[in-house]
Motif scaffolding. Structure first.
Motif, PDB file in Angstrom:
ATOM      1  N   ALA A  87      56.758 -16.646  20.453  1.00  0.00           N
ATOM      2  CA  ALA A  87      57.357 -17.793  19.758  1.00  0.00           C
ATOM      3  C   ALA A  87      58.381 -18.503  20.643  1.00  0.00           C
ATOM      4  O   ALA A  87      58.456 -19.736  20.648  1.00  0.00           O
ATOM      5  N   GLN A  88      59.146 -17.743  21.408  1.00  0.00           N
ATOM      6  CA  GLN A  88      60.117 -18.358  22.308  1.00  0.00           C
ATOM      7  C   GLN A  88      59.407 -19.172  23.391  1.00  0.00           C
ATOM      8  O   GLN A  88      59.801 -20.307  23.689  1.00  0.00           O
ATOM      9  N   ALA A  89      58.362 -18.613  23.977  1.00  0.00           N
ATOM     10  CA  ALA A  89      57.604 -19.331  25.005  1.00  0.00           C
ATOM     11  C   ALA A  89      56.955 -20.578  24.412  1.00  0.00           C
ATOM     12  O   ALA A  89      56.962 -21.658  25.025  1.00  0.00           O
ATOM     13  N   ARG A  90      56.425 -20.447  23.216  1.00  0.00           N
ATOM     14  CA  ARG A  90      55.798 -21.582  22.537  1.00  0.00           C
ATOM     15  C   ARG A  90      56.822 -22.690  22.267  1.00  0.00           C
ATOM     16  O   ARG A  90      56.521 -23.873  22.389  1.00  0.00           O
ATOM     17  N   GLY A  91      58.042 -22.299  21.937  1.00  0.00           N
ATOM     18  CA  GLY A  91      59.105 -23.276  21.728  1.00  0.00           C
ATOM     19  C   GLY A  91      59.408 -24.072  22.981  1.00  0.00           C
ATOM     20  O   GLY A  91      59.626 -25.290  22.924  1.00  0.00           O
ATOM     21  N   VAL A  92      59.404 -23.403  24.126  1.00  0.00           N
ATOM     22  CA  VAL A  92      59.624 -24.095  25.399  1.00  0.00           C
ATOM     23  C   VAL A  92      58.483 -25.077  25.656  1.00  0.00           C
ATOM     24  O   VAL A  92      58.715 -26.219  26.071  1.00  0.00           O
ATOM     25  N   VAL A  93      57.261 -24.651  25.384  1.00  0.00           N
ATOM     26  CA  VAL A  93      56.103 -25.538  25.559  1.00  0.00           C
ATOM     27  C   VAL A  93      56.255 -26.777  24.682  1.00  0.00           C
ATOM     28  O   VAL A  93      56.080 -27.906  25.146  1.00  0.00           O
ATOM     29  N   MET A  94      56.605 -26.581  23.428  1.00  0.00           N
ATOM     30  CA  MET A  94      56.754 -27.708  22.502  1.00  0.00           C
ATOM     31  C   MET A  94      57.875 -28.656  22.964  1.00  0.00           C
ATOM     32  O   MET A  94      57.752 -29.870  22.850  1.00  0.00           O
ATOM     33  N   LEU A  95      58.957 -28.088  23.491  1.00  0.00           N
ATOM     34  CA  LEU A  95      60.056 -28.900  24.017  1.00  0.00           C
ATOM     35  C   LEU A  95      59.577 -29.780  25.170  1.00  0.00           C
ATOM     36  O   LEU A  95      59.823 -30.988  25.186  1.00  0.00           O
ATOM     37  N   VAL A  96      58.882 -29.184  26.127  1.00  0.00           N
ATOM     38  CA  VAL A  96      58.407 -29.953  27.281  1.00  0.00           C
ATOM     39  C   VAL A  96      57.449 -31.062  26.838  1.00  0.00           C
ATOM     40  O   VAL A  96      57.550 -32.204  27.298  1.00  0.00           O
ATOM     41  N   LEU A  97      56.552 -30.734  25.918  1.00  0.00           N
ATOM     42  CA  LEU A  97      55.607 -31.753  25.441  1.00  0.00           C
ATOM     43  C   LEU A  97      56.334 -32.894  24.736  1.00  0.00           C
ATOM     44  O   LEU A  97      55.977 -34.059  24.906  1.00  0.00           O
ATOM     45  N   ALA A  98      57.371 -32.570  23.972  1.00  0.00           N
ATOM     46  CA  ALA A  98      58.167 -33.608  23.306  1.00  0.00           C
ATOM     47  C   ALA A  98      58.887 -34.478  24.330  1.00  0.00           C
ATOM     48  O   ALA A  98      58.990 -35.699  24.145  1.00  0.00           O
ATOM     49  N   GLN A  99      59.368 -33.873  25.406  1.00  0.00           N
ATOM     50  CA  GLN A  99      60.045 -34.652  26.445  1.00  0.00           C
ATOM     51  C   GLN A  99      59.106 -35.681  27.069  1.00  0.00           C
ATOM     52  O   GLN A  99      59.531 -36.763  27.431  1.00  0.00           O
ATOM     53  N   TYR A 100      57.834 -35.331  27.192  1.00  0.00           N
ATOM     54  CA  TYR A 100      56.846 -36.253  27.756  1.00  0.00           C
ATOM     55  C   TYR A 100      56.204 -37.141  26.695  1.00  0.00           C
ATOM     56  O   TYR A 100      55.376 -37.981  27.024  1.00  0.00           O
ATOM     57  N   GLN A 101      56.538 -36.918  25.444  1.00  0.00           N
ATOM     58  CA  GLN A 101      55.963 -37.654  24.315  1.00  0.00           C
ATOM     59  C   GLN A 101      54.436 -37.597  24.339  1.00  0.00           C
ATOM     60  O   GLN A 101      53.753 -38.605  24.104  1.00  0.00           O
ATOM     61  N   LEU A 102      53.920 -36.394  24.615  1.00  0.00           N
ATOM     62  CA  LEU A 102      52.475 -36.198  24.664  1.00  0.00           C
ATOM     63  C   LEU A 102      51.937 -35.844  23.284  1.00  0.00           C
ATOM     64  O   LEU A 102      52.536 -35.040  22.568  1.00  0.00           O
ATOM     65  N   PRO A 103      50.803 -36.429  22.907  1.00  0.00           N
ATOM     66  CA  PRO A 103      50.183 -36.064  21.636  1.00  0.00           C
ATOM     67  C   PRO A 103      49.759 -34.593  21.669  1.00  0.00           C
ATOM     68  O   PRO A 103      49.173 -34.133  22.644  1.00  0.00           O
ATOM     69  N   LEU A 104      50.066 -33.898  20.599  1.00  0.00           N
ATOM     70  CA  LEU A 104      49.817 -32.457  20.521  1.00  0.00           C
ATOM     71  C   LEU A 104      48.868 -32.159  19.372  1.00  0.00           C
ATOM     72  O   LEU A 104      49.023 -32.679  18.266  1.00  0.00           O
ATOM     73  N   THR A 105      47.885 -31.320  19.656  1.00  0.00           N
ATOM     74  CA  THR A 105      46.969 -30.819  18.642  1.00  0.00           C
ATOM     75  C   THR A 105      47.060 -29.302  18.663  1.00  0.00           C
ATOM     76  O   THR A 105      47.223 -28.707  19.727  1.00  0.00           O
TER      77      THR A 105
END
Length: 160
Positions: A87-105
């Motif tokens: 969950a911690q690693a996944r949180g970092v992934v979600m943070l990075v994706l939000a920083q790039y404003q990338l669409p997430l599925t």
């Protein structure tokens, strides 16, 4: 114009990634593998440093491959000791994706299995064989985390 999809199989010790280019038209054939692999963090390294490695390496991957879409495995409970770290690693992934404003599925493992094999309870070997077949690879991608990331990317393409 093709769509580039980055699949991510989150984990703290090993985070799998797979990058594919998909055809612009359904009539066009050929999904192309651009790259796949893992971000690894050593077990004896403090958790904070491991999360920083994931953060930095994921930024590098996104800068290098410029994905149009990102897909990650939807979190579900593993063994309790592993759940918090994933969950911690996944949180970092979600943070990075939000920083790039990338669409997430997000897809659950059962959704990936259903998309690739037609059976939501398929075993890992069946999914990996489907990945190799769909991507016209001579062998199953290794390590497993990278194959899982490619499976996620393919699922996103199938679900378009």
């Amino acid at each position: 114009m093709t769509t580039r999809i980055l699949g991510i199989d989150p984990g703290l010790a090993t985070l799998g990634f797979g990058v594919i280019d998909t055809p612009a038209q359904e009539a066009e054939s050929g999904v192309k593998v651009i790259d796949f692999g893992v971000i690894s963090t050593p077990a004896k390294t403090p958790v904070g440093e491991r999360l920083c490695t994931i953060y930095d390496d994921l930024h590098s991957l996104i800068d290098q491959f410029q994905p149009d879409q990102v897909v990650i495995e939807k979190f579900f409970f593993y063994r309790m000791g592993n759940t918090i770290l994933v969950a911690q690693a996944r949180g970092v992934v979600m943070l990075v994706l939000a920083q790039y404003q990338l669409p997430l599925t997000e897809f659950t493992p059962a959704q990936v299995k259903q998309a690739l094999t037609g059976y939501g309870k398929a075993d890992k070997a069946e999914v990996q064989q489907a990945v190799a077949h769909e991507l016209n690879l001579d062998q199953i991608p290794r390590p497993d985390d990278a194959a899982d990331a490619l499976a996620l990317a393919l699922t996103a393409w199938f679900q378009r």
